[in-house]
Design a protein around this motif. Structure first.
Motif, PDB file in Angstrom:
ATOM      1  N   ASP A   4       0.822  -1.214   0.000  1.00 45.37           N
ATOM      2  CA  ASP A   4       0.000   0.000   0.000  1.00 45.37           C
ATOM      3  C   ASP A   4       0.857   1.265   0.000  1.00 45.37           C
ATOM      4  N   ASP A   5       1.969   1.247   0.755  1.00 46.05           N
ATOM      5  CA  ASP A   5       2.881   2.394   0.766  1.00 46.05           C
ATOM      6  C   ASP A   5       3.472   2.627  -0.618  1.00 46.05           C
ATOM      7  N   ILE A   6       3.859   1.548  -1.280  1.00 44.08           N
ATOM      8  CA  ILE A   6       4.458   1.659  -2.618  1.00 44.08           C
ATOM      9  C   ILE A   6       3.446   2.207  -3.619  1.00 44.08           C
ATOM     10  N   ILE A   7       2.228   1.715  -3.562  1.00 44.30           N
ATOM     11  CA  ILE A   7       1.183   2.209  -4.470  1.00 44.30           C
ATOM     12  C   ILE A   7       0.912   3.688  -4.208  1.00 44.30           C
ATOM     13  N   LYS A   8       0.859   4.074  -2.930  1.00 42.27           N
ATOM     14  CA  LYS A   8       0.631   5.477  -2.575  1.00 42.27           C
ATOM     15  C   LYS A   8       1.751   6.364  -3.135  1.00 42.27           C
ATOM     16  N   MET A   9       3.004   5.934  -2.991  1.00 45.58           N
ATOM     17  CA  MET A   9       4.134   6.715  -3.506  1.00 45.58           C
ATOM     18  C   MET A   9       4.104   6.779  -5.031  1.00 45.58           C
ATOM     19  N   ALA A  10       3.728   5.694  -5.681  1.00 40.80           N
ATOM     20  CA  ALA A  10       3.648   5.691  -7.146  1.00 40.80           C
ATOM     21  C   ALA A  10       2.607   6.705  -7.620  1.00 40.80           C
ATOM     22  N   LYS A  11       1.468   6.732  -6.944  1.00 42.08           N
ATOM     23  CA  LYS A  11       0.429   7.712  -7.305  1.00 42.08           C
ATOM     24  C   LYS A  11       0.901   9.133  -7.035  1.00 42.08           C
ATOM     25  N   GLU A  12       1.590   9.333  -5.896  1.00 37.96           N
ATOM     26  CA  GLU A  12       2.118  10.654  -5.556  1.00 37.96           C
ATOM     27  C   GLU A  12       3.130  11.131  -6.593  1.00 37.96           C
ATOM     28  N   ALA A  13       3.891  10.188  -7.140  1.00 35.68           N
ATOM     29  CA  ALA A  13       4.902  10.527  -8.144  1.00 35.68           C
ATOM     30  C   ALA A  13       4.306  10.737  -9.527  1.00 35.68           C
ATOM     31  N   GLY A  14       3.018  10.449  -9.681  1.00 31.12           N
ATOM     32  CA  GLY A  14       2.380  10.624 -10.984  1.00 31.12           C
ATOM     33  C   GLY A  14       2.582   9.455 -11.922  1.00 31.12           C
ATOM     34  N   ILE A  15       2.896   8.286 -11.370  1.00 31.06           N
ATOM     35  CA  ILE A  15       3.125   7.104 -12.207  1.00 31.06           C
ATOM     36  C   ILE A  15       1.812   6.705 -12.875  1.00 31.06           C
ATOM     37  N   GLU A  16       1.858   6.638 -14.166  1.00 28.91           N
ATOM     38  CA  GLU A  16       0.743   6.125 -14.968  1.00 28.91           C
ATOM     39  C   GLU A  16       1.349   5.157 -15.960  1.00 28.91           C
ATOM     40  N   PHE A  17       0.868   3.952 -15.966  1.00 29.96           N
ATOM     41  CA  PHE A  17       1.407   2.956 -16.882  1.00 29.96           C
ATOM     42  C   PHE A  17       0.607   2.942 -18.169  1.00 29.96           C
ATOM     43  N   TYR A  18       1.324   2.873 -19.272  1.00 29.56           N
ATOM     44  CA  TYR A  18       0.707   2.862 -20.588  1.00 29.56           C
ATOM     45  C   TYR A  18       0.968   1.502 -21.232  1.00 29.56           C
ATOM     46  N   PRO A  19      -0.036   0.854 -21.770  1.00 29.40           N
ATOM     47  CA  PRO A  19       0.182  -0.459 -22.380  1.00 29.40           C
ATOM     48  C   PRO A  19       0.992  -0.345 -23.671  1.00 29.40           C
ATOM     49  N   SER A  20       1.770  -1.371 -23.928  1.00 29.08           N
ATOM     50  CA  SER A  20       2.502  -1.423 -25.187  1.00 29.08           C
ATOM     51  C   SER A  20       1.564  -1.941 -26.277  1.00 29.08           C
ATOM     52  N   PRO A  21       1.971  -1.799 -27.534  1.00 27.64           N
ATOM     53  CA  PRO A  21       1.104  -2.289 -28.623  1.00 27.64           C
ATOM     54  C   PRO A  21       0.789  -3.784 -28.513  1.00 27.64           C
ATOM     55  N   THR A  22       1.714  -4.555 -27.975  1.00 27.10           N
ATOM     56  CA  THR A  22       1.480  -6.001 -27.851  1.00 27.10           C
ATOM     57  C   THR A  22       0.832  -6.365 -26.522  1.00 27.10           C
ATOM     58  N   ASN A  23       0.687  -5.385 -25.643  1.00 24.22           N
ATOM     59  CA  ASN A  23       0.039  -5.555 -24.348  1.00 24.22           C
ATOM     60  C   ASN A  23       0.802  -6.480 -23.392  1.00 24.22           C
ATOM     61  N   ASP A  24       2.037  -6.832 -23.705  1.00 20.33           N
ATOM     62  CA  ASP A  24       2.792  -7.707 -22.822  1.00 20.33           C
ATOM     63  C   ASP A  24       3.773  -6.932 -21.938  1.00 20.33           C
ATOM     64  N   VAL A  25       3.981  -5.670 -22.248  1.00 18.96           N
ATOM     65  CA  VAL A  25       4.904  -4.834 -21.483  1.00 18.96           C
ATOM     66  C   VAL A  25       4.209  -3.523 -21.176  1.00 18.96           C
ATOM     67  N   ARG A  26       4.462  -2.995 -20.000  1.00 16.64           N
ATOM     68  CA  ARG A  26       3.906  -1.688 -19.634  1.00 16.64           C
ATOM     69  C   ARG A  26       5.071  -0.741 -19.392  1.00 16.64           C
ATOM     70  N   PHE A  27       4.849   0.518 -19.649  1.00 18.99           N
ATOM     71  CA  PHE A  27       5.900   1.495 -19.404  1.00 18.99           C
ATOM     72  C   PHE A  27       5.287   2.770 -18.846  1.00 18.99           C
ATOM     73  N   CYS A  28       6.142   3.613 -18.275  1.00 23.63           N
ATOM     74  CA  CYS A  28       5.691   4.887 -17.719  1.00 23.63           C
ATOM     75  C   CYS A  28       6.698   5.955 -18.104  1.00 23.63           C
ATOM     76  N   LEU A  29       6.348   7.191 -17.837  1.00 27.94           N
ATOM     77  CA  LEU A  29       7.242   8.297 -18.145  1.00 27.94           C
ATOM     78  C   LEU A  29       8.446   8.272 -17.208  1.00 27.94           C
ATOM     79  N   PHE A  30       9.637   8.487 -17.756  1.00 30.83           N
ATOM     80  CA  PHE A  30      10.869   8.397 -16.982  1.00 30.83           C
ATOM     81  C   PHE A  30      10.909   9.407 -15.844  1.00 30.83           C
ATOM     82  N   LYS A  31      10.429  10.629 -16.085  1.00 25.33           N
ATOM     83  CA  LYS A  31      10.471  11.647 -15.026  1.00 25.33           C
ATOM     84  C   LYS A  31       9.651  11.204 -13.817  1.00 25.33           C
TER      85      LYS A  31
END
Length: 76
Positions: A4-31
């Motif tokens: 829960d702490d990790i999820i809270k920090m990820a949201k605080e950091a603005g982490i948003e995961f975007y699916p790849s075209p093949t949907n097998d890998v997810r990525f987020c903005l480096f900043k």
């Protein structure tokens, strides 16, 4: 630090995961990933400093110095 702490920090950091075209890998903005890493590191420094203080006691000068040094690492 738990899930829960990790999820809270990820949201605080603005982490948003975007699916790849093949949907097998997810990525987020480096900043946002850098911000997340900084939040995790700060949380770990605080936890380590508290563990030192708890172990050494409030009146131990070396323990106090070590806890202060751990906390100040984020200021560098």
């Amino acid at each position: 630090m738990d899930r829960d702490d990790i999820i809270k920090m990820a949201k605080e950091a603005g982490i948003e995961f975007y699916p790849s075209p093949t949907n097998d890998v997810r990525f987020c903005l480096f900043k946002n990933l850098e911000r997340f890493a900084a939040l995790v590191a700060a949380a770990e420094r605080r936890a380590c400093a508290k563990a030192v203080e708890d172990y050494c006691g409030a009146w131990d000068d070396k323990g106090y110095a070590l806890a202060t040094a751990l906390r100040s690492r984020g200021q560098q």
